[in-house]
Structures are given as C-alpha cells and as structure tokens.
Design an enzyme around this catalytic site. Structure first.
Site, PDB file in Angstrom:
ATOM      1  N   ASP A 235       0.883  -1.156   0.000  1.00  0.00           N
ATOM      2  CA  ASP A 235       0.000   0.000   0.000  1.00  0.00           C
ATOM      3  C   ASP A 235       0.924   1.209   0.000  1.00  0.00           C
ATOM      4  OD1 ASP A 235      -2.020   1.803   0.028  1.00  0.00           O
ATOM      5  OD2 ASP A 235      -3.117   0.919   1.702  1.00  0.00           O
TER       6      ASP A 235
HETATM    7  C1  BGC Z   1      -4.879   3.501  -0.049  1.00  0.00           C
HETATM    8  C2  BGC Z   1      -4.979   2.497  -1.179  1.00  0.00           C
HETATM    9  C3  BGC Z   1      -4.747   3.194  -2.491  1.00  0.00           C
HETATM   10  C4  BGC Z   1      -3.386   3.864  -2.464  1.00  0.00           C
HETATM   11  C5  BGC Z   1      -3.044   4.598  -3.749  1.00  0.00           C
HETATM   12  C6  BGC Z   1      -3.605   4.314  -0.114  1.00  0.00           C
HETATM   13  O1  BGC Z   1      -3.648   5.380   0.780  1.00  0.00           O
HETATM   14  O2  BGC Z   1      -4.966   2.835   1.193  1.00  0.00           O
HETATM   15  O3  BGC Z   1      -6.232   1.875  -1.163  1.00  0.00           O
HETATM   16  O4  BGC Z   1      -4.851   2.292  -3.547  1.00  0.00           O
HETATM   17  O5  BGC Z   1      -3.368   4.819  -1.405  1.00  0.00           O
HETATM   18  O6  BGC Z   1      -3.810   5.741  -3.885  1.00  0.00           O
END
Ligand code: BGC
Length: 770
Positions: A235
């Site tokens: 993530d």
């Molecule tokens: C989120 C993800 C997301 C990623 C990219 C993170 O803060 O938890 O779900 O895909 O950012 O934007």
C-alpha cells in the site's frame, strides 16, 4: 518486452545489475514502475480505484483532492455488493477496464475486500460486506471482469485492515481461526478463483508484524498455500524496512522511497544479508507484470496527459445507473411505493441531498465523474408536467445545527402535498478514508426535520445516501418507506427516482446487518483499540454471526431487502454424496422459487449452513451460496447450489487445517439470514480429523476422550491384583472434577492412583506421539 517465457525472464534478470534490480522493485514515482531502456523494459502505470478510475495526470501527485482525469463513477463497493449480482459486477469491471485502457493504465488498484468488522470504519463504503463469502464472490466477479480485458487488478488491503484509526501502525491482534474463517477467506476465494495480477499489502500490523514484512502472510499463506502467482505491491507508504519486506515476499514498493530503498537493497545483497535469489524472484514478478501490459493484442501504454482514447461514457453511465438501482435496498414500504402520482398531484422533495448528491466517498478512491445526476432533476423529468414538484433544502450539509427557517420552508413545501420524499444521509465530512466515525447517527438537523415533516400529514418516503451503516431504528416509525441507496455513483440519483416510481424493481439486499444500536454490534468493546493494538475479541463472530449467536434483535438483518412483488419457496431438495474425510463430499441443494405477486421482480435466494449442537463454538449459520433470479409474475425457477467439504469446515488451529466436525447440519434457503423459508437436516459423517498426540501435558479429559488413550490409561491403572483401576480413575465424579489437570501433574499428588510408573506404562503402550 512482450510475451515473456520463463527463459526470457531468467535471461533478462541475469542481464540486470544489482542496482537495476533494486530499482525495479521500488517503482519510479507515485504511479509508475521503473523502465530500463537498455534492455527494452518499459514502465507501466497503475491507478485507483475500486469503483472508477482516478488517474492523476501529474506523476508526483497522490492527492485525491486535486483533479484526476474524468472517469465514470460507479456505485461504491457497499452498493455493488448489495446487488448480489455477480454478472453485473463483472460488467462494471469490464467498463472500468475499458476506461483504464483508454487512459494508459495497466493495473487498477482495487477491489478492497476487507471485512466490515465495525460499523465505524471510515472506509466501509469501499468494502463489500461483513460476510467473507459475499465479499469474496463480489471481488471475484470484479477481478474477472477487469482482467478479462487484459487489465490487471490489485486485491487489497492484505490483510486485516478493518479500521482507519492508527491504520499505519496499529496491530490487529486476531486469532488464527478468525483470520482463516473471516479475515483471510475473501482474499483466499478471490486469489484461487480469479488470480488477480497483484495483491496490495495493508498498512497495519497483524499480530505484531507489519503486513508489508509478514512472511507468513505474504509468502506462507498467499503463495505457498493459495498458489498466488502474481505480484505483491505495498500500500502507498506501507514499507518500513525495504529489505525485510523483500525477504517477506513484498515485490514492489510504491511509491518508492528513492532515497533509501534501492541503496538498502543493494547493500543487503552485497553484505550477504539478503539472498540475491529473493531479489531476482521479485524482479521476475515485476517484469512479468510489465510484460502483461505488453501482451500481444494490447496497445502500447500511453501517457495519461495525452487525449484519452474515446470510450463509451454514455453506456457506462447507463451501466452505473443499473448497478445503483440494483444495489439500493428497500428497507420499509408501508404500501406507499411504487409511487403513482396522479395527474395534478404534488410531490414535495425535501433535503439538500436532492440537489447536492452524496454519491461517492472520500480518499484515494475519489473519482472525478464524467457527469453527476441529481435527484431533483431526475425525479422532475420522470414524473412529467402533470405533477408538481416542490423543493426545499430543509437542512444544511455543513453542520448539524437545526435551521428553523430551512425547516419552516420545508414544512410549507410539504403542506398539502400528496407525498413527501425526504433525502437524508451522511454528509461527506461524516465518513472518509483516513478516519473512523465515532457514532452511526444521522445529523441532528436531519432527524429533527423528519420528525416535523411527519406531522405535516402526507406519507414520508426517506431516501438514504451513506457509505457506512446509519442508525435507522430510532426514527424508523416516522417513515412510511425507506430506500437505502448507499453511495450510488454518478447515476445514483436517476436510479433512486426510477425505483420510487416503479420504473425499476427494488432488488438490492443488505450486505451488512443494520443493528438496533451501535452498542449491540460485535466489535463495540474492542474498537479501535489502544496503545497501538486492537483486539479482535469477538473472534469469528462478526456481523450476523454475532447477532445470531447472541439472539440479538436487529433493525434489518443481513440479506434483507423488499421487492414490489412477493416470492414463494418450495421443493427443497438436498442430496449428498462422497465424504468429508475423503475430501469429495458434495451436497446438492435445490429449491423452487416462484414470483407470487403481480409485478416482475428479482429474488436473491440465500443458502445458509450451520452445525447443530457443535462441540466447539461455531456460528449458528453461515452464508454458503446465493443466486439472483429474475421472475415475471407467476413464473418459477429451480435454483441449484453445490456445497463441498470446505462449506462445512472450520479452522482447527491445533491441527493447522480445515476440519469438518461430524454431526447434523442444517441447510436452509431463504430471503435473508433471519427469514429462512425452508430447512433440511443432513448428517455429515467422518472422523474428527487427525487426533492430537497425547502426552503428559494432555489433560485427563483429553486422555479419556481419545479411545486409544482411554483404554491404555485404564489398562495401566488396572494392572494391580484385582485388575480394577483405583484412585481417581475409579471414581467418575473425581474424574470430572479433575478433568482439566494435565496427566503429569497428578503424579505430584499422593493417592490419585496416577503415578510416574503408570505414566511410563501408558507411554510405552501408546508409543511415541504421531
Ligand atoms: C490507499 C490504497 C490506495 C493507495 C493509492 C492508499 O492510501 O490505502 O487503497 O490504492 O493509497 O492511492
């Protein structure tokens, strides 16, 4: 580098320097992987998200507040899951993939399959369900849809990311049984059935270890047990120690920590702290992913700044409307819906949401919609000139305070109307990625307006927009009808208008329970934790599993939803073959569903299974299948399900595996978890699984429960002159009282009859533990 064979891959990896390998595993910027032009290795771009694309044209930009390229905003996962329609979710996936292709995106960062553990999770709108089977089935449909178009997905957030509070550090403390049966099960189903190209690890820790460094999760379970062959991506910002993460099985760090990660990886390999083979494997997975983007038949990835390819936004808008209509759940209808306003009738549409719709959530999934409908326009256009529509905002979205003037205007608009349609819901500030809610109530000003409008006379129809569950029980009696629309995407308003007017049939069912009070809910005493830990004290009893186990009355149960027609159930058939022990157990369940009403409609036939009088704690019933059937008035259809061994199994931590406790199981079909229309009992035979080895630490009870252990013990105890046991083993009551004492401890006490000699004799008879 199109169409990579294993040999190509090994050869390419062999030509890379350690520095290039480390760079490939760390990404180039916020959304791209690294290109190595000298070897013809291209770069791919990824983008959120789960219900529509968020392509940030500026690579350095993560912020969802800044505008992304226009894309269709489909209903959020909360609404999509409520359709219980896998073919429809598949079609949404196909549409998102075609927009991804047009915008040069190789991997869509979704779906989010985390379980809705607490009603308060700020991101519940982005997740499917409290039930792993429904969540896993919805995710599988979504991934299949997207990937059928040659675009990848990222199943997220692996794993146990069930809250936003302290999400980047908190340790989810959860027993393995709950992990296996609840929190990992939806991931497992989707990985095995749909093979997502990538899996995204979670931010949080799981039992003390960051998900990004969790070898057991990322390698042991995901790859070795489930056979995942794709790439694990972090993530965004979830990596703390790049070397530890690589060793655990995390292939690609996003966004890259360019200052530290590549250098740390190179240093670790050179110092022999990281096996280069581990790095090579991760590089291989990155190359495979990039290669998939270039697979034959695909176009070259394009830069998003360019004019996107045209895609059929009109068709996608219609699909978004259909999905929103199927995902809306009709909770209550005191014979007021569908509306049929006569010529000359007046309808009062009240609520700021009617002109400022709440249709998606906030955070990384926020889409810049191609267009957005509002209820006032959609409803007015659909009723035509012969019906007068009066509007008043009634309340402000910015605060909770009661605005008497706004309420007075709403009362004037409602006076003498034939119907009041009142749009209530959570304002955007109430829920978002990044923080959790602290209550489930609608804002005070909305409830107060509802109570006043109730006194105006006309029937009140409440239309709800919210991502997470809101309290309904405290005001339910003040509404004649309630339509829960969740966050229904850019065409949600038109869908709501269609449903109220009977131009679409309500066909949504709750993917999560609406309890009577937040305090009734399973995680109430264990959310969001403290001092960096959150204890999953409710174990496997999440959602309806908890309410059912404790016989708690709920406002609206899991699986519930009304239709404008009625359905009859009959001819339940249950046939079983094979055996749990052999692994070929198969139970075929069929029933006939008939539309017994006057209108066409869809029923979601739900199949639940529950063991009767289990020796260990088990849920009363668990969803193990469902099917949505469209039926014309009077029409009937036979619906069939096939259950296998796993559908009867529970996780045994002692045996590290799925076991099927033999016994009687109830198989039930119905239209909600609390409205079981037909039930049948079946007997599942089998052993209780491999026995636990007995030793001195095993309790007397465990020895006596094991047939071989019992007879060895009794024989050794009876080896005296009269052949009968003495001491505790001769006295049923003492055996019961001392049942939970480990056998070895008896030897310390005089007069129990269990001595070291006896223990040696028993051990000799049973042989070494198997
Ligand atoms: C989120 C993800 C997301 C990623 C990219 C993170 O803060 O938890 O779900 O895909 O950012 O934007």
């Amino acid at each position: 580098m199109p169409d990579l064979t294993e040999t190509d891959l090994a050869e390419t990896v062999g030509r890379l320097t350690i520095g290039e390998k480390a760079a490939l595993c760390s990404g180039a910027d916020m959304w791209h992987t690294v290109a190595i032009p000298r070897l013809g290795i291209g770069s791919i771009m990824v983008a959120d998200g789960p219900h529509g694309l968020r392509v940030q044209p500026n690579a350095a930009d993560h912020s969802s507040a800044r505008t992304s390229l226009p894309a269709t905003c489909f209903p959020t996962a909360a609404a999509l899951a409520s359709t219980w329609n896998t073919a429809l979710i598949d079609r949404v996936g196909i549409a998102i993939a075609s927009e991804a292709r047009a915008q040069g995106i190789t991997v869509v960062l979704g779906p989010g399959v985390n379980i809705k553990r607490s009603l308060l999770c700020g991101r519940n709108f982005e997740y499917f369900s409290e039930d792993p089977y429904l969540a896993g089935t919805a995710a599988t449909a979504f991934v299949n849809g997207v990937q059928s178009q040659g675009i990848g997905t990222s199943l997220k957030h692996f794993a146990v990311n069930n809250q936003e509070t302290d999400r980047m550090r908190v340790s989810a403390e959860v027993h393995e049984r709950a992990l296996r049966e609840i929190y990992l099960a939806a991931f497992e189903q989707c990985v095995k059935q749909a093979a997502p190209w990538t899996v995204m690890c979670a931010y949080n820790r799981v039992n003390g270890t960051y998900a990004s460094e969790h070898h057991w999760l990322l390698t042991g379970v995901l790859r070795d047990e489930w056979g995942f062959g794709g790439l694990v991506v972090s993530d965004w910002g979830a990596v703390h120690d790049r070397v530890a993460a690589l060793a655990a099985g995390l292939d690609l760090e996003m966004p890259p920590d360019l200052e530290r990660s590549p250098a740390a990886v190179v240093a670790a390999v050179e110092a022999g702290r990281l096996d280069e083979a581990v790095l090579d494997r991760a590089v291989g997975r990155v190359l495979e992913l990039v290669g998939r983007a270039d697979a034959p038949g695909r176009r070259e990835p394009r830069e998003p700044q360019e004019q996107p390819e045209p895609c059929d936004f009109e068709a996608h808008h219609e699909l978004a409307r259909q999905a929103a209509a199927e995902g809306a759940v009709l909770l209550k209808n005191s014979s007021v819906l569908p509306l049929a306003p006569a010529s000359g009738a007046t309808v009062a549409v009240i609520g700021e949401f009617a002109r400022k719709p709440r249709y998606q959530g906030a955070g990384s999934s926020r889409v810049n919609p191609v267009r957005v409908e509002n209820f006032l326009d959609e409803f007015t256009a659909r009723v035509g000139d012969q019906v007068t529509v009066r509007f008043a905002p009634g309340f402000e979205l910015a605060g909770d305070e009661v605005d008497e003037d706004a309420a007075d205007q709403a009362m004037s608009a409602a006076a003498g109307a034939d119907y009041i349609i009142l749009l209530l819901g959570l304002p955007g500030r109430a829920e978002s990625e990044g923080y959790d809610r602290d209550h489930i109530d609608l804002p005070r000003n909305q409830i107060s307006l509802l109570r006043r409008l109730r006194t105006a006379g006309p029937p009140v129809i409440v239309v709800l927009s919210n991502g997470g569950v809101v309290d309904v029980a405290s005001w339910d009696a003040d509404a004649d009808a309630i339509l829960e629309c969740w966050l229904g995407g850019q065409a949600g308003a038109g869908a709501a208008a269609q449903l109220l007017l009977g131009q679409a049939e309500p066909a949504g069912r709750l993917a999560e329970t609406i309890p009577r009070r937040l305090a009734d809910s399973p995680a109430f005493l264990n959310f969001p934790g403290e001092d960096g830990e959150v204890h999953y004290g409710e174990g496997i009893f999440v959602g309806y599993r908890y309410y059912d186990a404790r016989s708690i009355e709920v406002a609206y149960p899991f699986g519930f939803g009304l239709s404008y027609t009625t359905f009859g159930y009959g001819e339940l058939t249950v046939r079983s073959s094979g055996s749990a022990d052999a692994g070929d157990l198969e139970v075929r369940v069929g029933c006939r569903v008939t539309n017994t009403g006057q209108r066409s409609g869809s029923e979601v036939v739900q199949l639940y299974v529950g063991q009767q009088d289990p020796a260990i704690e088990r849920p009363v019933r668990e969803l193990r299948g469902f099917a949505k059937v469209d039926l014309a008035p009077g029409a009937a259809e036979m619906v069939w399900f096939t259950l296998g061994r796993r559908d009867f199994a529970c996780w045994s931590t002692a045996r590290s595996g799925w076991t099927v406790p033999p016994g009687r199981y109830e198989v039930a079909v119905g239209s909600s978890s609390r409205d079981l229309k037909l039930t049948a009992m079946i007997e599942i035979d089998g052993s209780t699984g491999a026995r636990r080895p007995l030793d001195g630490r095993s309790t007397l009870e465990e020895w006596l429960a094991d047939p071989d252990g019992r007879s060895a013990l009794m024989r050794a105890a009876g080896s005296g002159s009269d052949g009968r046991p003495n001491g505790i083993l001769a006295d049923a009551n003492r055996m019961r009282v001392s049942g939970n004492i480990p056998l070895r401890q008896f030897a310390v006490f005089p007069g129990t009859g269990i001595t070291y000699e006896l223990l040696d004799a028993v051990r000799a008879e049973l042989g070494p533990p198997k």
